[in-house]
Motif scaffolding. Structure first.
Motif, PDB file in Angstrom:
ATOM      1  N   ALA A 180       0.834  -1.203   0.000  1.00 24.81           N
ATOM      2  CA  ALA A 180       0.000   0.000   0.000  1.00 24.81           C
ATOM      3  C   ALA A 180       0.869   1.253   0.000  1.00 24.81           C
ATOM      4  CB  ALA A 180      -0.928  -0.010   1.217  1.00 24.81           C
ATOM      5  N   THR A 181       1.942   1.229   0.780  1.00 26.71           N
ATOM      6  CA  THR A 181       2.868   2.358   0.789  1.00 26.71           C
ATOM      7  C   THR A 181       3.547   2.537  -0.562  1.00 26.71           C
ATOM      8  OG1 THR A 181       3.278   1.938   3.132  1.00 26.71           O
ATOM      9  CG2 THR A 181       4.830   3.358   1.994  1.00 26.71           C
ATOM     10  N   PHE A 182       3.884   1.431  -1.192  1.00 27.14           N
ATOM     11  CA  PHE A 182       4.554   1.514  -2.492  1.00 27.14           C
ATOM     12  C   PHE A 182       3.604   2.001  -3.580  1.00 27.14           C
ATOM     13  CE2 PHE A 182       7.042   0.334  -6.106  1.00 27.14           C
ATOM     14  CZ  PHE A 182       8.342   0.400  -5.653  1.00 27.14           C
ATOM     15  N   PHE A 183       2.382   1.483  -3.604  1.00 27.54           N
ATOM     16  CA  PHE A 183       1.411   1.919  -4.615  1.00 27.54           C
ATOM     17  C   PHE A 183       1.081   3.403  -4.459  1.00 27.54           C
ATOM     18  CE2 PHE A 183      -0.048  -2.681  -4.805  1.00 27.54           C
ATOM     19  CZ  PHE A 183       0.566  -2.904  -6.020  1.00 27.54           C
ATOM     20  N   ALA A 184       1.076   3.891  -3.221  1.00 25.50           N
ATOM     21  CA  ALA A 184       0.782   5.306  -2.994  1.00 25.50           C
ATOM     22  C   ALA A 184       1.848   6.212  -3.592  1.00 25.50           C
ATOM     23  CB  ALA A 184       0.638   5.578  -1.497  1.00 25.50           C
ATOM     24  N   GLY A 185       3.057   5.707  -3.787  1.00 27.92           N
ATOM     25  CA  GLY A 185       4.123   6.513  -4.353  1.00 27.92           C
ATOM     26  C   GLY A 185       4.162   6.513  -5.873  1.00 27.92           C
ATOM     27  N   ILE A 186       3.304   5.737  -6.521  1.00 32.72           N
ATOM     28  CA  ILE A 186       3.251   5.700  -7.990  1.00 32.72           C
ATOM     29  C   ILE A 186       2.255   6.757  -8.463  1.00 32.72           C
ATOM     30  CG2 ILE A 186       2.693   4.285 -10.004  1.00 32.72           C
ATOM     31  CD1 ILE A 186       3.525   1.850  -8.398  1.00 32.72           C
ATOM     32  N   PRO A 187       2.634   7.647  -9.367  1.00 37.39           N
ATOM     33  CA  PRO A 187       1.720   8.718  -9.818  1.00 37.39           C
ATOM     34  C   PRO A 187       0.441   8.152 -10.441  1.00 37.39           C
ATOM     35  CG  PRO A 187       3.965   9.160 -10.536  1.00 37.39           C
ATOM     36  CD  PRO A 187       3.967   7.767  -9.983  1.00 37.39           C
ATOM     37  N   LYS A 188      -0.676   8.769 -10.110  1.00 35.12           N
ATOM     38  CA  LYS A 188      -1.957   8.336 -10.662  1.00 35.12           C
ATOM     39  C   LYS A 188      -2.070   8.632 -12.155  1.00 35.12           C
ATOM     40  CE  LYS A 188      -4.569   8.945  -6.364  1.00 35.12           C
ATOM     41  NZ  LYS A 188      -5.732   9.609  -5.714  1.00 35.12           N
ATOM     42  N   GLU A 189      -1.312   9.620 -12.633  1.00 35.92           N
ATOM     43  CA  GLU A 189      -1.404   9.989 -14.046  1.00 35.92           C
ATOM     44  C   GLU A 189      -1.027   8.839 -14.965  1.00 35.92           C
ATOM     45  OE1 GLU A 189      -1.156  13.504 -11.558  1.00 35.92           O
ATOM     46  OE2 GLU A 189       0.090  11.688 -11.732  1.00 35.92           O
ATOM     47  N   ILE A 190      -0.172   7.943 -14.492  1.00 41.63           N
ATOM     48  CA  ILE A 190       0.218   6.795 -15.328  1.00 41.63           C
ATOM     49  C   ILE A 190      -0.984   5.895 -15.579  1.00 41.63           C
ATOM     50  CG2 ILE A 190       1.692   4.758 -15.419  1.00 41.63           C
ATOM     51  CD1 ILE A 190       3.752   6.271 -13.796  1.00 41.63           C
ATOM     52  N   GLU A 192      -4.158   6.821 -15.377  1.00 41.71           N
ATOM     53  CA  GLU A 192      -5.129   7.566 -16.167  1.00 41.71           C
ATOM     54  C   GLU A 192      -4.763   7.556 -17.645  1.00 41.71           C
ATOM     55  OE1 GLU A 192      -5.182  11.388 -14.385  1.00 41.71           O
ATOM     56  OE2 GLU A 192      -6.207  10.723 -12.547  1.00 41.71           O
ATOM     57  N   SER A 193      -3.471   7.618 -17.953  1.00 39.46           N
ATOM     58  CA  SER A 193      -3.044   7.548 -19.351  1.00 39.46           C
ATOM     59  C   SER A 193      -3.384   6.183 -19.939  1.00 39.46           C
ATOM     60  CB  SER A 193      -1.542   7.804 -19.453  1.00 39.46           C
ATOM     61  OG  SER A 193      -1.211   9.087 -18.969  1.00 39.46           O
ATOM     62  N   ALA A 194      -3.200   5.128 -19.160  1.00 38.95           N
ATOM     63  CA  ALA A 194      -3.533   3.793 -19.650  1.00 38.95           C
ATOM     64  C   ALA A 194      -5.038   3.642 -19.875  1.00 38.95           C
ATOM     65  CB  ALA A 194      -3.039   2.742 -18.658  1.00 38.95           C
ATOM     66  N   LYS A 195      -5.847   4.227 -18.997  1.00 40.64           N
ATOM     67  CA  LYS A 195      -7.293   4.153 -19.169  1.00 40.64           C
ATOM     68  C   LYS A 195      -7.742   4.952 -20.385  1.00 40.64           C
ATOM     69  CE  LYS A 195      -8.139   3.501 -14.219  1.00 40.64           C
ATOM     70  NZ  LYS A 195      -8.729   4.081 -12.972  1.00 40.64           N
ATOM     71  N   VAL A 196      -7.075   6.077 -20.651  1.00 43.10           N
ATOM     72  CA  VAL A 196      -7.400   6.855 -21.855  1.00 43.10           C
ATOM     73  C   VAL A 196      -7.112   6.045 -23.107  1.00 43.10           C
ATOM     74  CG1 VAL A 196      -6.718   8.877 -23.206  1.00 43.10           C
ATOM     75  CG2 VAL A 196      -7.093   9.083 -20.748  1.00 43.10           C
ATOM     76  N   ASP A 197      -6.081   5.206 -23.064  1.00 39.04           N
ATOM     77  CA  ASP A 197      -5.743   4.368 -24.215  1.00 39.04           C
ATOM     78  C   ASP A 197      -6.641   3.151 -24.344  1.00 39.04           C
ATOM     79  OD1 ASP A 197      -3.715   6.078 -24.893  1.00 39.04           O
ATOM     80  OD2 ASP A 197      -2.186   4.973 -23.769  1.00 39.04           O
ATOM     81  N   GLY A 198      -7.631   3.020 -23.467  1.00 42.54           N
ATOM     82  CA  GLY A 198      -8.604   1.938 -23.594  1.00 42.54           C
ATOM     83  C   GLY A 198      -8.444   0.797 -22.619  1.00 42.54           C
ATOM     84  N   ALA A 199      -7.516   0.894 -21.662  1.00 40.78           N
ATOM     85  CA  ALA A 199      -7.324  -0.183 -20.697  1.00 40.78           C
ATOM     86  C   ALA A 199      -8.376  -0.118 -19.603  1.00 40.78           C
ATOM     87  CB  ALA A 199      -5.933  -0.087 -20.088  1.00 40.78           C
ATOM     88  N   THR A 200      -8.823  -1.277 -19.173  1.00 37.55           N
ATOM     89  CA  THR A 200      -9.731  -1.349 -18.039  1.00 37.55           C
ATOM     90  C   THR A 200      -8.943  -1.100 -16.754  1.00 37.55           C
ATOM     91  OG1 THR A 200      -9.384  -3.729 -17.764  1.00 37.55           O
ATOM     92  CG2 THR A 200     -11.132  -3.025 -19.287  1.00 37.55           C
ATOM     93  N   PRO A 201      -9.625  -0.816 -15.637  1.00 33.17           N
ATOM     94  CA  PRO A 201      -8.888  -0.609 -14.378  1.00 33.17           C
ATOM     95  C   PRO A 201      -8.001  -1.793 -14.003  1.00 33.17           C
ATOM     96  CG  PRO A 201     -11.127   0.189 -14.154  1.00 33.17           C
ATOM     97  CD  PRO A 201     -11.060  -0.488 -15.489  1.00 33.17           C
ATOM     98  N   VAL A 209       0.754  -0.662 -13.461  1.00 33.80           N
ATOM     99  CA  VAL A 209       1.120  -0.390 -12.067  1.00 33.80           C
ATOM    100  C   VAL A 209       1.961  -1.521 -11.479  1.00 33.80           C
ATOM    101  CG1 VAL A 209       0.233   0.098  -9.770  1.00 33.80           C
ATOM    102  CG2 VAL A 209      -0.934   1.009 -11.775  1.00 33.80           C
ATOM    103  N   ALA A 210       1.549  -2.779 -11.731  1.00 35.21           N
ATOM    104  CA  ALA A 210       2.270  -3.913 -11.143  1.00 35.21           C
ATOM    105  C   ALA A 210       3.741  -3.962 -11.558  1.00 35.21           C
ATOM    106  CB  ALA A 210       1.563  -5.212 -11.496  1.00 35.21           C
ATOM    107  N   PRO A 211       4.082  -3.758 -12.848  1.00 34.52           N
ATOM    108  CA  PRO A 211       5.523  -3.737 -13.185  1.00 34.52           C
ATOM    109  C   PRO A 211       6.290  -2.622 -12.489  1.00 34.52           C
ATOM    110  CG  PRO A 211       4.202  -4.091 -15.150  1.00 34.52           C
ATOM    111  CD  PRO A 211       3.247  -3.735 -14.059  1.00 34.52           C
ATOM    112  N   LEU A 212       5.659  -1.456 -12.314  1.00 33.33           N
ATOM    113  CA  LEU A 212       6.339  -0.365 -11.608  1.00 33.33           C
ATOM    114  C   LEU A 212       6.514  -0.674 -10.126  1.00 33.33           C
ATOM    115  CD1 LEU A 212       4.573   2.736 -13.247  1.00 33.33           C
ATOM    116  CD2 LEU A 212       6.863   1.843 -13.728  1.00 33.33           C
TER     117      LEU A 212
END
Length: 300
Positions: A180-190, A192-201, A209-212
């Motif tokens: 949870a601490t690690f996921f909180a440090g990953i920018p949300k914009e990444i 959102e960009s994937a969702k704009v390209d058509g990816a589901t949550p 997110v998982a590779p990062l």
């Protein structure tokens, strides 16, 4: 005091003090590092040398460099079934890790990203759960296993499942907190960009997110694996004698005596055999451990 004397005193006060030579500073640092390193590594040196000493000399002579030396203790350990115990430890630790990490990743992602009510309280409660003493679980779990066997015929005593279930419960809170601490440090914009390209949550989580979050996942996996490998109390309570499921800590703690001789050499040999793979494993992946544990430490 005259004006000339006051000026001289001022010049002496502002005169730069002689600095310690950099070579001397580096030497002192090196000596301090060697002292700490020797202090930390001496128990492993004592363990390795004791495992090579034969007979009663390991108990009567405190000089660890006093022979005779041989690999007889290692042969005795292998002959008594150490490889079976090592296999059981690897199975239990691997299955525990494979169950714990995916669940912890999803839970940690939900706590870090979803607008949950009271998620900080949930995260705090998760962290408090890591302080729960395993000794408090022995008696109720043992009774539960007995009642489950009477009611359904499912026997969890002397089985892998009887150890894996409490191991997952004990390692899951810390893994959730780390991720949870690690996921909180990953920018949300990444995401959102994937969702704009058509990816589901879920696709954004799995493929972006998982590779990062690989360092955090690796740290949680390593800590879970090492805990499940080294745990003694629950393993001794639920599988004390069956060599088909007995893990290495129980094997070492219940090593068979030959007559009245204390098998200190054999115990140290088994400890060396189980410690070397874990040390190599931790050294190879130490960067992931540090990155996972310190992620989010300076996040505002």
């Amino acid at each position: 005091m005259t004006t000339r004397e006051s000026r001289a005193s001022v010049r002496r006060a502002h005169r730069p003090r002689p600095k310690t030579p950099p070579a001397l500073v580096n030497l002192l640092k090196l000596l301090g590092l060697l002292l700490v390193l020797g202090w930390c590594l001496f128990p492993f040196l004592w363990m390795g040398m004791t495992s090579l000493r034969t007979g009663s000399v390991a108990l009567t002579d405190p000089n660890i460099f006093q022979g005779p030396f041989s690999f007889g203790n290692y042969e005795e350990v292998v002959n008594q079934g150490f490889h079976f115990a090592l296999r059981n430890s690897l199975i239990v630790a691997s299955v525990t890790t494979l169950i714990c990490i995916p669940v912890a990743a999803l839970a940690g992602y939900a706590l870090a990203r979803l607008p949950l009510a009271g998620k900080f309280a949930l995260l705090a409660a998760t962290l408090v759960a890591t302080l729960f003493p395993p000794v408090a679980l022995v008696n109720p779990l043992y009774r539960m296993y007995l009642q489950l066997n009477e009611l359904t015929g499912i026997n969890l005593l002397n089985s892998y499942a009887g150890m894996i279930i409490p191991y997952v419960a004990l390692t899951l809170p810390l893994s959730i907190f780390i991720l949870a601490t690690f996921f909180a440090g990953i920018p949300k914009e990444i995401e959102e960009s994937a969702k704009v390209d058509g990816a589901t949550p879920f696709q954004a989580f799995l493929k972006v997110v998982a590779p990062l979050a690989a360092p955090g996942v690796g740290a949680a996996a390593i800590l879970t694996f090492v805990y499940a490998t080294n745990e003694f109390l629950l393993a001794f309570s639920f599988a004390p004698r069956d060599l088909n499921v007995q893990t290495v800590p129980v094997f070492v703690g219940t090593f068979e005596r030959v007559g009245y001789e204390n098998p200190i050499g054999q115990i140290m040999a088994a400890s060396v055999l189980v410690s070397v793979p874990l040390i190599i494993f931790a050294l190879v992946l130490q960067r992931r451990i540090v990155a996972g544990l310190t992620s989010g430490a300076v996040k505002g």
